[in-house]
Scaffold this motif. Structure first.
Motif, PDB file in Angstrom:
ATOM      1  N   SER A 126      48.169  42.929  43.927  1.00  0.00           N
ATOM      2  CA  SER A 126      48.926  41.827  43.971  1.00  0.00           C
ATOM      3  C   SER A 126      48.700  40.877  45.115  1.00  0.00           C
ATOM      4  O   SER A 126      48.849  39.655  45.020  1.00  0.00           O
ATOM      5  CB  SER A 126      50.451  41.926  43.616  1.00  0.00           C
ATOM      6  OG  SER A 126      51.156  42.636  44.423  1.00  0.00           O
ATOM      7  N   SER A 127      48.406  41.358  46.213  1.00  0.00           N
ATOM      8  CA  SER A 127      48.220  40.724  47.509  1.00  0.00           C
ATOM      9  C   SER A 127      46.769  40.182  47.607  1.00  0.00           C
ATOM     10  O   SER A 127      46.338  39.466  48.707  1.00  0.00           O
ATOM     11  CB  SER A 127      48.754  41.669  48.737  1.00  0.00           C
ATOM     12  OG  SER A 127      49.985  41.960  48.584  1.00  0.00           O
ATOM     13  N   LEU A 128      45.855  40.489  46.849  1.00  0.00           N
ATOM     14  CA  LEU A 128      44.576  40.343  46.971  1.00  0.00           C
ATOM     15  C   LEU A 128      44.026  38.780  47.197  1.00  0.00           C
ATOM     16  O   LEU A 128      44.650  38.103  46.236  1.00  0.00           O
ATOM     17  CB  LEU A 128      43.472  41.002  45.732  1.00  0.00           C
ATOM     18  CG  LEU A 128      42.077  41.293  46.147  1.00  0.00           C
ATOM     19  CD1 LEU A 128      41.855  42.268  47.108  1.00  0.00           C
ATOM     20  CD2 LEU A 128      41.685  41.757  44.622  1.00  0.00           C
ATOM     21  N   VAL A 129      43.325  38.653  48.139  1.00  0.00           N
ATOM     22  CA  VAL A 129      42.958  37.097  48.550  1.00  0.00           C
ATOM     23  C   VAL A 129      41.474  37.102  47.872  1.00  0.00           C
ATOM     24  O   VAL A 129      41.318  36.085  47.346  1.00  0.00           O
ATOM     25  CB  VAL A 129      43.165  37.080  49.850  1.00  0.00           C
ATOM     26  CG1 VAL A 129      42.694  35.321  50.184  1.00  0.00           C
ATOM     27  CG2 VAL A 129      44.534  36.874  50.106  1.00  0.00           C
ATOM     28  N   THR A 130      40.657  38.117  48.591  1.00  0.00           N
ATOM     29  CA  THR A 130      39.304  37.918  48.195  1.00  0.00           C
ATOM     30  C   THR A 130      38.833  39.087  47.157  1.00  0.00           C
ATOM     31  O   THR A 130      39.175  40.408  47.526  1.00  0.00           O
ATOM     32  CB  THR A 130      38.351  37.786  49.648  1.00  0.00           C
ATOM     33  OG1 THR A 130      38.766  36.660  50.179  1.00  0.00           O
ATOM     34  CG2 THR A 130      37.093  37.703  48.936  1.00  0.00           C
ATOM     35  N   LEU A 131      38.041  38.981  46.085  1.00  0.00           N
ATOM     36  CA  LEU A 131      37.370  40.012  45.550  1.00  0.00           C
ATOM     37  C   LEU A 131      36.029  39.631  45.199  1.00  0.00           C
ATOM     38  O   LEU A 131      35.605  38.744  44.391  1.00  0.00           O
ATOM     39  CB  LEU A 131      38.162  40.182  43.928  1.00  0.00           C
ATOM     40  CG  LEU A 131      37.280  41.034  43.071  1.00  0.00           C
ATOM     41  CD1 LEU A 131      37.203  42.465  43.538  1.00  0.00           C
ATOM     42  CD2 LEU A 131      38.217  41.139  41.541  1.00  0.00           C
ATOM     43  N   ASP A 132      35.152  40.338  45.859  1.00  0.00           N
ATOM     44  CA  ASP A 132      33.806  39.962  46.060  1.00  0.00           C
ATOM     45  C   ASP A 132      32.932  41.204  45.728  1.00  0.00           C
ATOM     46  O   ASP A 132      32.762  42.068  46.331  1.00  0.00           O
ATOM     47  CB  ASP A 132      32.998  39.492  47.487  1.00  0.00           C
ATOM     48  CG  ASP A 132      31.955  38.934  47.520  1.00  0.00           C
ATOM     49  OD1 ASP A 132      31.139  38.900  46.366  1.00  0.00           O
ATOM     50  OD2 ASP A 132      31.505  38.431  48.423  1.00  0.00           O
ATOM     51  N   MET A 133      32.648  41.043  44.269  1.00  0.00           N
ATOM     52  CA  MET A 133      31.563  42.370  43.789  1.00  0.00           C
ATOM     53  C   MET A 133      30.582  41.858  43.380  1.00  0.00           C
ATOM     54  O   MET A 133      29.869  42.126  42.331  1.00  0.00           O
ATOM     55  CB  MET A 133      32.672  43.206  42.641  1.00  0.00           C
ATOM     56  CG  MET A 133      33.865  43.987  43.242  1.00  0.00           C
ATOM     57  SD  MET A 133      34.670  44.911  42.392  1.00  0.00           S
ATOM     58  CE  MET A 133      33.285  46.189  42.503  1.00  0.00           C
ATOM     59  N   ARG A 134      29.982  40.503  43.880  1.00  0.00           N
ATOM     60  CA  ARG A 134      28.578  40.127  43.445  1.00  0.00           C
ATOM     61  C   ARG A 134      27.356  41.343  43.416  1.00  0.00           C
ATOM     62  O   ARG A 134      27.329  42.139  44.317  1.00  0.00           O
ATOM     63  CB  ARG A 134      28.354  38.948  44.299  1.00  0.00           C
ATOM     64  CG  ARG A 134      29.265  37.787  43.922  1.00  0.00           C
ATOM     65  CD  ARG A 134      29.091  36.737  44.956  1.00  0.00           C
ATOM     66  NE  ARG A 134      29.294  37.283  46.192  1.00  0.00           N
ATOM     67  CZ  ARG A 134      28.762  36.505  47.550  1.00  0.00           C
ATOM     68  NH1 ARG A 134      28.306  35.442  47.426  1.00  0.00           N
ATOM     69  NH2 ARG A 134      29.144  37.188  48.606  1.00  0.00           N
ATOM     70  N   ASP A 135      26.613  40.955  42.857  1.00  0.00           N
ATOM     71  CA  ASP A 135      25.012  41.581  42.850  1.00  0.00           C
ATOM     72  C   ASP A 135      25.193  43.112  42.810  1.00  0.00           C
ATOM     73  O   ASP A 135      24.872  43.765  43.686  1.00  0.00           O
ATOM     74  CB  ASP A 135      24.487  41.238  44.058  1.00  0.00           C
ATOM     75  CG  ASP A 135      24.016  39.636  44.154  1.00  0.00           C
ATOM     76  OD1 ASP A 135      23.632  39.298  42.907  1.00  0.00           O
ATOM     77  OD2 ASP A 135      24.337  39.120  44.783  1.00  0.00           O
ATOM     78  N   ASN A 136      25.917  43.571  41.790  1.00  0.00           N
ATOM     79  CA  ASN A 136      26.236  45.002  41.276  1.00  0.00           C
ATOM     80  C   ASN A 136      25.519  45.148  39.892  1.00  0.00           C
ATOM     81  O   ASN A 136      24.790  44.420  39.434  1.00  0.00           O
ATOM     82  CB  ASN A 136      27.471  45.648  41.381  1.00  0.00           C
ATOM     83  CG  ASN A 136      27.891  45.765  43.077  1.00  0.00           C
ATOM     84  OD1 ASN A 136      27.493  46.805  43.640  1.00  0.00           O
ATOM     85  ND2 ASN A 136      28.783  44.941  43.673  1.00  0.00           N
ATOM     86  N   ASN A 137      25.973  46.222  39.371  1.00  0.00           N
ATOM     87  CA  ASN A 137      25.602  46.599  38.012  1.00  0.00           C
ATOM     88  C   ASN A 137      26.915  46.786  36.836  1.00  0.00           C
ATOM     89  O   ASN A 137      26.738  47.435  35.938  1.00  0.00           O
ATOM     90  CB  ASN A 137      24.732  47.954  37.789  1.00  0.00           C
ATOM     91  CG  ASN A 137      23.210  47.594  38.402  1.00  0.00           C
ATOM     92  OD1 ASN A 137      22.666  46.425  38.324  1.00  0.00           O
ATOM     93  ND2 ASN A 137      22.883  48.415  39.253  1.00  0.00           N
TER      94      ASN A 137
END
Length: 940
Positions: free
Chosen positions: A616-627
Motif C-alpha cells: 500500500s506504500s508503493l510509490v514506484t513499480l517498474d517491471m519494464r522489459d521482462n516477459n
C-alpha cells in the motif's frame, strides 16, 4: 578574670547554637512546603519532605534558607512531576508564605499557568521553562525580578507582555522555543536594564530588527534572535549597543549589506553569528580592526552574491586568538581567492569552515600543523590543488581532530601511506569529489574511531586492504562509489561490525557476493549497482534482516530472487534491474514497507505478482522489459500511493481495467510495447499526471544531524555555541536516490530527485488499441508527455487536446486517425515534439507559433494534408476543407468535368430507355414514368 570571660562567651555561643538548632525553619513556611508538595499531585521527588526524619525544612532537598533568619530563599522544584500533555494550573497563593523567596525554579513540570497572580516582592529569579504555558503569565507584581526564563513553552500571544516592562530590574529575558509570531512589541525598548535577551526558535516572529525598540537596550550584552522570520537589513543603530558581547542572528530572512560601521564600534564583541541569511554586496574585515576579542565568527550565507575581504589594511588580528571561524558560500578575497592571511598566525583554532568560498591554493597542511587542538576542519567546495600530505613527525599529529572535510576540490596524488596515524580519533573523513588516485592505504585501519568515510568520486583503484576492513570496527557509513576499485566487495574476513550504510556502486568489483557482508548485521543500505558481480543472489542475504534498501542493479546476477528475502521485514527500496534474473517475486515477500521496486530489464515471467497488492506504500513499480504476461489485474487499484507505474515491454494482453483509474496519484504511466487492445477507458483523465498530489510529498531529501546520527558529544564553548554538522545522507529508503527513466521527446530520459516531481507522462504506444481517442484525455492539463503512437486509433483528433497546456511531446503517429488537425493546438506553447505521421488526416496543418518549428517528418504518410511546410498549396488541393459557404465557380475544371460526365451518363440512360420501350411495349407506361423521372432529375 579573662578565663571567666572566655568561659562565659563559650556558654553564650553554645546557648545560641542550641536556640538556632531548636528554632529550625519557620513553621508557617514548613506547612506551606507540605501544601506545595501536595499540589504537585503526590510527586515522589519530594517524598522526603515531612517524613519525620528531618524536622528542619531548611535541610529538605531542593530547599535553601537564609542562615541568619531561616526563611526560605530558594526553591528548586524543577522536573518533579511526571510529564503529562494535559498539564495543570498551579495556585499562586501557595507561595504567599515565602516572602523572603529570591529564587524559584518550576521548570519541566507541565504547568499551564497560575491561578491568581504571583506576588513575591523579593523574588529575583523565576524559571518557568519547558512547561505548557500558552500565554505570558501576569508577573507585574514581581518588582525585584531580574531573571525570567520562559524557554520551551507554547506561548503564542504577546498578552501580558506590557506588564514585563514595569520590571525595571529585569536583566535576563528568555522566550526561546515558543510559538510567538508577528512583530516584537515596541515596549521592549523600555526594559533598559536588560543584559541578556533571547527569542530564539519562535520561527514566526517577523518584521524588522528595528521593531520593539531593540536599539534602546544600551546595556544589552547577549542577543539571540536566531531561527525566526526577521526581514530587512541589520540596522546601523546596533553599533550604539557597545556592551554587546554576543550577537546571534542566524537562520532568518535578513538581506542587504552588512553594516560595517556598526560592527566597528562593538569592541567587546566575542561571538558573532550571521549564518543562514541572504546578505549581498561586500563586507570587509576592516570593520573588526578595533576588535581584538572576537573568538567566534559564523557566516554561512544563503545568497551567493556576497563578497568578503578578510585582508584588512590594518591586518586584523584577534586577541585572544579566534576559536571558531565559519565562512561559507561567499566570494572570498577576490581576485586572488587566497586563504585569510590572519589564519597563518592562529594556533588555537578548534573549528574552521571555509566551504564554497572559491579559495584557490595548494592544500594548506600548515593549518593542521599549527592548530594541534583543531576539532572540525571543512574546506569543501573550493579549488584546492596539490597533494594531501603531512609530515610524519609527532608535531603533525592532531589528536583532537574529529571532522576533516576536503571534498569537492581538485586534490591530486595518492592518499598518504601513514594516514592512519594522522589523527587517531578521527570520526568523519570526507575526501570525495577530488582527483585522488592509487589505493586505500592499509593504515586506514588504524582509525579506530572512524564512523564515516567518504572517498567517493575519485580515481581510486586496487582492492580493499584487509587491515582496513578488519580495523575500522566502528565504521557506520562507507561511501566508495564512482571509483575503479576491484576485487571482492567485502572480503570474508572483514570485521565492519557497525556498518549501516554501504555505497560502492560504479566500480569494478567482481566475483560472487562475499559472505563478508554477513559480518555487518546492522546493514540498512546496500548499493553495489553498476559493477561486475556474477552468480546468483546468495540465500544468506536474508540474514541481513535490517536491510531497508537493496540496490544490485546493472550487474550479471542470474537465477531467481532467493526465498530468504522474505526474512527482510523493513524493505523499502529494492532495485535488481538490468540483470539476468528469472522466475518471479517470492510470494512470501514482506512488502508492507516497500516504496520503490525496480525490476526492469530481467527475465521475469508469469503474471504481475499478486503479493504487490499488499504494498500500500508503493510509490514506484517498474517491471519494464521482462516477459510478464496475462492481463492487467483489477487489484492494481489497491496501490493508492503509486506515482510511477512502468510496465512497458512485456506481453500483457486484454484491455486496461477501469480500476487503474483509481490510481489518482500516478504521474508516469508506461504500458507501451505490449499486446493491450480494445478501447481506452475514458476515466484515464482522473489520474494526476503532474497536478499537485493529494498525499504528502514522498520525494523530499532527508537531512540528518550529526549529533542525531551518531550521538556524538555536544560541543559547547564559553559562549554556549552548539556546533551541529549537517550531513545530507540518503539513509534508509532513499527518496533522493529514486530515479525513473521515461521515453520523452523521442529518447529515453532519466529523472531523479526534485526533477522527478515535475515530470509526468503517459506512454501507450505499440499496442493494439482501437476506437477513437477519448476526448477526456484532453483534460490532462498538466501532463508533459503523451504517446499514443503505433496503435489502431480511428476517428478525429479530439479538439480538447488544446487543453494540454503543459505538454511538451505529443505523438499520435502510426494510427488510423482522420479529419483535420485542430487549429487550436497552436495554443500548446510548450510543445517541442509533435507527430501525426502515417494516419489519414486531411486539410491544412497548423502554421503558427511553435508549429513553425516542426518539419515534414511530423506529417509524413498523410497525403491529404496541405500547407506551406509541406510545399502543397491548400487553395489548389482537392483536400482543402473550408468552413466558408461553397460558391459555384464555372471556371473550376473539376466541376466542369463532373458536369459533362453527369450529362453523358444520363443521355445513355435515356437512349437505353427508348430502346427498351420500342422493344417491350408491354411496359410502355411504366417506362414512360421512369423516363419522366430521369428527366426531372437531369433538369434539376
Amino acid at each position: 578574670m579573662e578565663n571567666r570571660c572566655v568561659f562565659c562567651l563559650w556558654i553564650l555561643l553554645l546557648i545560641s547554637v542550641v536556640v538556632i538548632e531548636v528554632q529550625g525553619c519557620d513553621e508557617e513556611e514548613r506547612i506551606a512546603l507540605l501544601r506545595l508538595r501536595d499540589a504537585f499531585n503526590g510527586t515522589t521527588a519530594l517524598s522526603s519532605w515531612g517524613d519525620g526524619k528531618e524536622k528542619d525544612c531548611c535541610k529538605w532537598e531542593r530547599v535553601k534558607c537564609d542562615q541568619s533568619n531561616h526563611h526560605v530563599t530558594q526553591l528548586s522544584l524543577g522536573d518533579i512531576r511526571l510529564w503529562s500533555f494535559d498539564g495543570f494550573f498551579l495556585n499562586a497563593s501557595l507561595f504567599l508564605p515565602f516572602q523572603e523567596l529570591q529564587n524559584l525554579s518550576l521548570d519541566s513540570n507541565t504547568i499551564r499557568g497560575f491561578h491568581e497572580v504571583l506576588n513575591l516582592s523579593k523574588l529575583q529569579v523565576l524559571d518557568l521553562s519547558f512547561n505548557l504555558y500558552d500565554e505570558i503569565p501576569s508577573l507585574g507584581l514581581l518588582r525585584s525580578l531580574s531573571i525570567l526564563n520562559m524557554e520551551g513553552n507554547s506561548i503564542n500571544t504577546w498578552s501580558h507582555f506590557e506588564e514585563l516592562t514595569t520590571l525595571k530590574h529585569l536583566e535576563l529575558l528568555n522566550f526561546a522555543y515558543n510559538d510567538l509570531s508577528g512583530k516584537i512589541p515596541q515596549s521592549l525598548g523600555s526594559l533598559t536594564s536588560l543584559k541578556f535577551l533571547s527569542f530564539m526558535s519562535n520561527w514566526q516572529i517577523s518584521g524588522s530588527l528595528k521593531d520593539g525598540g531593540l536599539c534602546k537596550l544600551r546595556k544589552l550584552e547577549e542577543l539571540d534572535l536566531s531561527k525566526n522570520g526577521f526581514q530587512g537589513e541589520i540596522p546601523s543603530c546596533l553599533g550604539n549597543m557597545t556592551s554587546l558581547r554576543v550577537i546571534i542572528l542566524k537562520q532568518n530572512y535578513l538581506t542587504g549589506t552588512l553594516p560595517s560601521a556598526a560592527f566597528s564600534t562593538l569592541t567587546s564583541l566575542t561571538h558573532l553569528s550571521l549564518s543562514l541569511n541572504y546578505f549581498e554586496g561586500s563586507f570587509s574585515f576592516n570593520s573588526f580592526g578595533n576588535n581584538s576579542k572576537l573568538e567566534i565568527f559564523e557566516l554561512d550565507n544563503l545568497s551567493s552574491n556576497l563578497t568578503i575581504d578578510t585582508e584588512s589594511p590594518h591586518y586584523w588580528m584577534p586577541q585572544p586568538q579566534i576559536k571558531i571561524f565559519r565562512l561559507t558560500n561567499c566570494k572570498l578575497n577576490e581576485p586572488d581567492r587566497n586563504l585569510p592571511s590572519f589564519l597563518l598566525k592562529q594556533s588555537e583554532l578548534r573549528v574552521l569552515e571555509l566551504r564554497n568560498t572559491g579559495v584557490r591554493e595548494i592544500f594548506p597542511t600548515w593549518l593542521l600543523i599549527n592548530n594541534s587542538n583543531m576539532e572540525f576542519l571543512s574546506l569543501a567546495g573550493n579549488f584546492l590543488t596539490g597533494h594531501f600530505t603531512y609530515n610524519n613527525h609527532s608535531q603533525s599529529k592532531n589528536e583532537y581532530l574529529i571532522l576533516l572535510d576536503v571534498s569537492m576540490n581538485q586534490i591530486q596524488g595518492v592518499l598518504p601511506y601513514s594516514i592512519g596515524v594522522f589523527s587517531p580519533y578521527l570520526v568523519l573523513l570526507n575526501m570525495s569529489m577530488n582527483a585522488i588516485q592509487g589505493g586505500i592505504p592499509p593504515s586506514m585501519g588504524e582509525l579506530k574511531q572512524l564512523q564515516l568515510l567518504d572517498l567517493s568520486n575519485n580515481n581510486l583503484s586496487g582492492e580493499l586492504p584487509k587491515e582496513f576492513v578488519q580495523g575500522c570496527i566502528f565504521l557506520e557509513f562507507l561511501k566508495l562509489e564512482n571509483n575503479n576499485l576491484q576485487g571482492q566487495v567485502l572480503p570474508t574476513n572483514s570485521n565492519l561490525n557497525s556498518l549501516e550504510y554501504l555505497r560502492m556502486e560504479n566500480n569494478c568489483f567482481s566475483g560472487e557476493l562475499s559472505r563478508g557482508l554477513l559480518n555487518s548485521r546492522w546493514l540498512g543500505l546496500l548499493d553495489l549497482s553498476n559493477n561486475l558481480i556474477t552468480g546468483e543472489i546468495p540465500d544468506w542475504i536474508g540474514n541481513l534482516s535490517r536491510l531497508s534498501s537493496i540496490i544490485l542493479s546493472n550487474n550479471f546476477l542470474q537465477g531467481p530472487i532467493p526465498m530468504s528475502f522474505c526474512k527482510v521485514k523493513e524493505l523499502s527500496f529494492l532495485d535488481l534491474s538490468k540483470n539476468k534474473l528469472t522466475e518471479t517475486i517470492p510470494a512470501c515477500l514482506d512488502v508492507s514497507s516497500l516504496r520503490y521496486l525496480h525490476l526492469h530489464d530481467n527475465g521475469f515471467t508469469g503474471f504481475l505478482p499478486k503479493i504487490l497488492s499488499e504494498a500500500s506504500s508503493l510509490v514506484t513499480l517498474d517491471m519494464r522489459d521482462n516477459n510478464l504476461s496475462g492481463t492487467l489485474p483489477t487489484w492494481i487499484s489497491s496501490l493508492s500511493n503509486l506515482r510511477f507505474l512502468l510496465l512497458g515491454g512485456n506481453q500483457f494482453q486484454g484491455s486496461i481495467p477501469s480500476q487503474l483509474c483509481d490510481l489518482r496519484n500516478v504521474s508516469m504511466l508506461d504500458l507501451s510495447s505490449n499486446h493491450l487492445s480494445s478501447v481506452l477507458p475514458s476515466c484515464l483523465h482522473k489520474l494526476q499526471f503532474g497536478s499537485k498530489p493529494t498525499f504528502n510529498d514522498m520525494l523530499e531529501p532527508k537531512v540528518y544531524n550529526w549529533n542525531t546520527l551518531w550521538g556524538l558529544r555536544t560541543y559547547l564553548y564559553e559562549s554556549q555555541l552548539q556546533i551541529n554538522i549537517i550531513l545530507e545522507l540518503d539513509y534508509g529508503a532513499s527518496d533522493e536516490e529514486e530515479e525513473v527513466k521515461f521515453v520523452t521527446k523521442s529518447r529515453s530520459e532519466s529523472y531523479k530527485g526534485n526533477i522527478l516531481k515535475y515530470m509526468s507522462g503517459m506512454d501507450l504506444s505499440f499496442n493494439n488499441f482501437t476506437g477513437s481517442i477519448p476526448y477526456e484525455i484532453g483534460y490532462l492539463s498538466d501532463i508533459h508527455t503523451l504517446n499514443l503512437s503505433n496503435n489502431h486509433f480511428a476517428g478525429s483528433i479530439p479538439t480538447t487536446f488544446s487543453n494540454l497546456k503543459q505538454v511538451e511531446c505529443l505523438d499520435l503517429s502510426h494510427n488510423k486517425l482522420n479529419g483535420q488537425i485542430p487549429q487550436d493546438l497552436i495554443e500548446l506553447n510548450f510543445l517541442a515534439i509533435f507527430s501525426v505521421a502515417f494516419n489519414n488526416l486531411s486539410g491544412r496543418i497548423p502554421d503558427k507559433k511553435q508549429f513553425l518549428t516542426f518539419d515534414n517528418s511530423s506529417y509524413e504518410g498523410n497525403p491529404l494534408l496541405c500547407g506551406h511546410l509541406l510545399e502543397k498549396s491548400c487553395s489548389n488541393s482537392s483536400t482543402e476543407l473550408s468552413s466558408e459557404p461553397i460558391i459555384q465557380n464555372n471556371d473550376d475544371p473539376f466541376k466542369e468535368t463532373f458536369l459533362w460526365s453527369f450529362i453523358a451518363s444520363y443521355t445513355i440512360a435515356f437512349i437505353a430507355s427508348i430502346v427498351v420501350f420500342l422493344c417491350c411495349t408491354d411496359y410502355s407506361e411504366r417506362l414512360l414514368e421512369y423516363v419522366r423521372a430521369k428527366f426531372i432529375v437531369f433538369s434539376f
